[in-house]
Motif scaffolding. Sequence first.
Motif, PDB file in Angstrom:
ATOM      1  N   TRP A  57       4.420   0.318  -2.402  1.00  0.00           N
ATOM      2  CA  TRP A  57       4.890   1.462  -0.879  1.00  0.00           C
ATOM      3  C   TRP A  57       6.350   0.368  -1.153  1.00  0.00           C
ATOM      4  CZ3 TRP A  57       0.271  -1.473  -0.352  1.00  0.00           C
ATOM      5  CH2 TRP A  57      -0.936  -0.623   0.215  1.00  0.00           C
ATOM      6  N   GLU A  58       6.996   1.884  -1.319  1.00  0.00           N
ATOM      7  CA  GLU A  58       8.890   1.588  -1.888  1.00  0.00           C
ATOM      8  C   GLU A  58       9.485   1.901  -0.517  1.00  0.00           C
ATOM      9  OE1 GLU A  58       9.818   4.011  -5.426  1.00  0.00           O
ATOM     10  OE2 GLU A  58      10.110   2.160  -5.928  1.00  0.00           O
ATOM     11  N   ALA A  59       9.972   0.247   0.207  1.00  0.00           N
ATOM     12  CA  ALA A  59      10.925   1.515   1.574  1.00  0.00           C
ATOM     13  C   ALA A  59      11.767   2.078   0.685  1.00  0.00           C
ATOM     14  CB  ALA A  59      11.204  -0.341   2.056  1.00  0.00           C
ATOM     15  N   ALA A  60      13.068   2.098  -0.462  1.00  0.00           N
ATOM     16  CA  ALA A  60      13.273   2.513  -0.864  1.00  0.00           C
ATOM     17  C   ALA A  60      13.970   1.985  -2.342  1.00  0.00           C
ATOM     18  CB  ALA A  60      15.502   2.355  -0.170  1.00  0.00           C
ATOM     19  N   PRO A  61      14.661   2.775  -3.383  1.00  0.00           N
ATOM     20  CA  PRO A  61      14.950   2.412  -4.647  1.00  0.00           C
ATOM     21  C   PRO A  61      15.539   1.190  -5.352  1.00  0.00           C
ATOM     22  CG  PRO A  61      15.244   4.574  -4.091  1.00  0.00           C
ATOM     23  CD  PRO A  61      15.160   4.398  -2.692  1.00  0.00           C
ATOM     24  N   ASP A  62      16.219   0.717  -4.054  1.00  0.00           N
ATOM     25  CA  ASP A  62      16.992  -0.678  -4.500  1.00  0.00           C
ATOM     26  C   ASP A  62      16.174  -1.829  -3.178  1.00  0.00           C
ATOM     27  OD1 ASP A  62      17.974   0.305  -2.373  1.00  0.00           O
ATOM     28  OD2 ASP A  62      20.025  -0.437  -3.076  1.00  0.00           O
ATOM     29  N   ALA A  63      15.120  -1.617  -2.873  1.00  0.00           N
ATOM     30  CA  ALA A  63      14.503  -2.372  -2.035  1.00  0.00           C
ATOM     31  C   ALA A  63      13.474  -3.469  -2.240  1.00  0.00           C
ATOM     32  CB  ALA A  63      13.556  -2.151  -0.830  1.00  0.00           C
ATOM     33  N   PRO A  64      14.606  -4.652  -2.186  1.00  0.00           N
ATOM     34  CA  PRO A  64      13.587  -6.044  -2.277  1.00  0.00           C
ATOM     35  C   PRO A  64      12.289  -5.899  -1.808  1.00  0.00           C
ATOM     36  CG  PRO A  64      14.069  -6.634  -0.259  1.00  0.00           C
ATOM     37  CD  PRO A  64      14.818  -4.996  -1.031  1.00  0.00           C
ATOM     38  N   VAL A  65      11.273  -6.580  -3.223  1.00  0.00           N
ATOM     39  CA  VAL A  65       9.740  -6.433  -2.970  1.00  0.00           C
ATOM     40  C   VAL A  65       9.189  -7.822  -2.551  1.00  0.00           C
ATOM     41  CG1 VAL A  65       7.475  -5.722  -4.883  1.00  0.00           C
ATOM     42  CG2 VAL A  65      10.050  -4.548  -5.182  1.00  0.00           C
ATOM     43  N   ALA A  66       8.420  -7.139  -1.648  1.00  0.00           N
ATOM     44  CA  ALA A  66       6.982  -8.878  -1.691  1.00  0.00           C
ATOM     45  C   ALA A  66       5.934  -8.619  -1.605  1.00  0.00           C
ATOM     46  CB  ALA A  66       7.299  -8.842  -0.445  1.00  0.00           C
ATOM     47  N   VAL A  67       5.444  -9.301  -2.781  1.00  0.00           N
ATOM     48  CA  VAL A  67       3.983  -9.255  -3.402  1.00  0.00           C
ATOM     49  C   VAL A  67       2.862  -9.722  -2.383  1.00  0.00           C
ATOM     50  CG1 VAL A  67       2.400  -8.967  -5.096  1.00  0.00           C
ATOM     51  CG2 VAL A  67       4.216  -8.731  -5.561  1.00  0.00           C
ATOM     52  N   PHE A  68       2.114  -9.123  -1.997  1.00  0.00           N
ATOM     53  CA  PHE A  68       0.853  -9.645  -0.749  1.00  0.00           C
ATOM     54  C   PHE A  68      -0.956  -9.872  -1.850  1.00  0.00           C
ATOM     55  CE2 PHE A  68      -3.152  -9.636   1.099  1.00  0.00           C
ATOM     56  CZ  PHE A  68      -3.368 -10.894   1.577  1.00  0.00           C
ATOM     57  N   ILE A  69      -1.024 -11.732  -2.257  1.00  0.00           N
ATOM     58  CA  ILE A  69      -1.712 -11.346  -2.852  1.00  0.00           C
ATOM     59  C   ILE A  69      -3.155 -11.798  -2.319  1.00  0.00           C
ATOM     60  CG2 ILE A  69      -3.245 -12.816  -5.372  1.00  0.00           C
ATOM     61  CD1 ILE A  69       0.022 -13.285  -6.150  1.00  0.00           C
ATOM     62  N   HIS A  70      -4.624 -10.829  -2.530  1.00  0.00           N
ATOM     63  CA  HIS A  70      -5.719 -11.310  -1.100  1.00  0.00           C
ATOM     64  C   HIS A  70      -5.921 -12.523  -1.706  1.00  0.00           C
ATOM     65  CE1 HIS A  70      -9.190  -9.696  -3.535  1.00  0.00           C
ATOM     66  NE2 HIS A  70      -8.026  -8.885  -4.474  1.00  0.00           N
ATOM     67  N   GLY A  71      -6.374 -12.512  -0.900  1.00  0.00           N
ATOM     68  CA  GLY A  71      -7.858 -13.582  -0.734  1.00  0.00           C
ATOM     69  C   GLY A  71      -9.880 -13.988  -0.908  1.00  0.00           C
ATOM     70  N   GLY A  72     -10.729 -14.587  -1.134  1.00  0.00           N
ATOM     71  CA  GLY A  72     -11.799 -14.200  -1.629  1.00  0.00           C
ATOM     72  C   GLY A  72     -12.170 -14.399  -2.349  1.00  0.00           C
ATOM     73  N   TYR A  73     -11.582 -16.112  -2.440  1.00  0.00           N
ATOM     74  CA  TYR A  73     -12.419 -17.353  -3.322  1.00  0.00           C
ATOM     75  C   TYR A  73     -12.299 -17.073  -4.833  1.00  0.00           C
ATOM     76  CZ  TYR A  73     -13.049 -21.081  -0.462  1.00  0.00           C
ATOM     77  OH  TYR A  73     -12.957 -22.482   0.629  1.00  0.00           O
ATOM     78  N   GLN A  75     -12.739 -14.329  -5.633  1.00  0.00           N
ATOM     79  CA  GLN A  75     -14.417 -13.875  -6.175  1.00  0.00           C
ATOM     80  C   GLN A  75     -14.680 -12.547  -5.312  1.00  0.00           C
ATOM     81  OE1 GLN A  75     -17.560 -17.178  -5.452  1.00  0.00           O
ATOM     82  NE2 GLN A  75     -16.011 -17.620  -5.189  1.00  0.00           N
ATOM     83  N   ALA A  76     -13.980 -12.213  -4.799  1.00  0.00           N
ATOM     84  CA  ALA A  76     -14.074 -10.857  -3.674  1.00  0.00           C
ATOM     85  C   ALA A  76     -13.313 -10.287  -2.986  1.00  0.00           C
ATOM     86  CB  ALA A  76     -15.132 -12.672  -2.719  1.00  0.00           C
ATOM     87  N   LEU A  77     -13.083  -9.081  -3.200  1.00  0.00           N
ATOM     88  CA  LEU A  77     -12.422  -8.240  -2.334  1.00  0.00           C
ATOM     89  C   LEU A  77     -11.486  -7.513  -3.666  1.00  0.00           C
ATOM     90  CD1 LEU A  77     -11.794 -10.327   0.859  1.00  0.00           C
ATOM     91  CD2 LEU A  77     -13.549  -8.875   0.945  1.00  0.00           C
ATOM     92  N   ASP A  78     -10.579  -6.875  -3.374  1.00  0.00           N
ATOM     93  CA  ASP A  78      -9.420  -5.946  -3.347  1.00  0.00           C
ATOM     94  C   ASP A  78      -8.123  -5.621  -2.674  1.00  0.00           C
ATOM     95  OD1 ASP A  78     -10.492  -3.578  -2.553  1.00  0.00           O
ATOM     96  OD2 ASP A  78     -12.020  -3.304  -4.030  1.00  0.00           O
ATOM     97  N   LYS A  79      -7.104  -4.826  -3.513  1.00  0.00           N
ATOM     98  CA  LYS A  79      -6.236  -4.305  -2.594  1.00  0.00           C
ATOM     99  C   LYS A  79      -6.515  -3.040  -1.362  1.00  0.00           C
ATOM    100  CE  LYS A  79      -5.386  -0.785  -6.630  1.00  0.00           C
ATOM    101  NZ  LYS A  79      -5.482   0.251  -5.788  1.00  0.00           N
ATOM    102  N   GLY A  80      -7.381  -2.725  -1.797  1.00  0.00           N
ATOM    103  CA  GLY A  80      -7.914  -1.773  -0.621  1.00  0.00           C
ATOM    104  C   GLY A  80      -7.599  -2.038   0.908  1.00  0.00           C
TER     105      GLY A  80
END
Length: 268
Positions: A57-73, A75-80
């Motif tokens: 999701w882009e806040a603006a073309p030059d916006a800084p980016v934060a990456v969220f990495i999910h858990g689930g050991y 072995q489970a879950l996904d970005k959705g």
Amino acid sequence: MTGNPIDLEPQYNNRAAVPDHPVVMARWKAEAETARVARPPLELAYGDRPREVMDLWEAAPDAPVAVFIHGGYWQALDKGWFSWIAPPLLAQGISVAIPSYDLCPEVSLSRIVHQMRAVADLLKASTGARPFVFGHSAGGHLAACLLSEGRASGALAISGVFDLEPLIPTSLNTALGLDALTARALSPIYWPPPNGGAPGGTSLDCIVGAAETAEFIRQSRAMADLWASKGVETRFEALDGLNHFTVLDPLADADSGLVRRIVERVKQ
């Protein structure tokens, strides 16, 4: 780094420790679907495999980016499951990326670390700046790995697992397949600190729920203390009343201290 001998299975089996976790996870899924309908993300591939994709999701073309990495050991879950994390940060002018990754035992944990490197490298190549990374549980582990390697501008790990050796005798290791050698090699608590611990370098926040197991609290405190002793700017905080699942609740509130901290770290 496992501390006094204890029964590690209940310490690391978070689903057993929080009996109502299905209710919390059902809320994650419902809120994620609502968020995606309200603002559909762009899906970007960072590799050739089906799960080597991220939502952006882009806040603006030059916006800084934060990456969220999910858990689930790993072995489970996904970005959705986690799209609901994006709106509060977008409102603060921060773009958000949430990647999926392959799961154990189909792939090794080292392969998942490699996939997150590809995510960070792709975002740096496209924006010209290293992303900020934050993650939950297994995602906290992966965020710390990226920070150690200099692939992130900073990191915030929520309920992270930084020392993998205590997982070896637990049922979680059935899928992970760790032995003493691989566990130590993949534990960021043993990795070099970012920038060699030089002053003014990147920093690491270790956040955990105060109602989590003693081992999860120990892991976060130990990681923050060790890297601080090597010159890294670190911060440890245990959030009152929150367990391994509800510890993510503040990410849905744009006015929460946790969201404010991420915004501060991303924009510093």
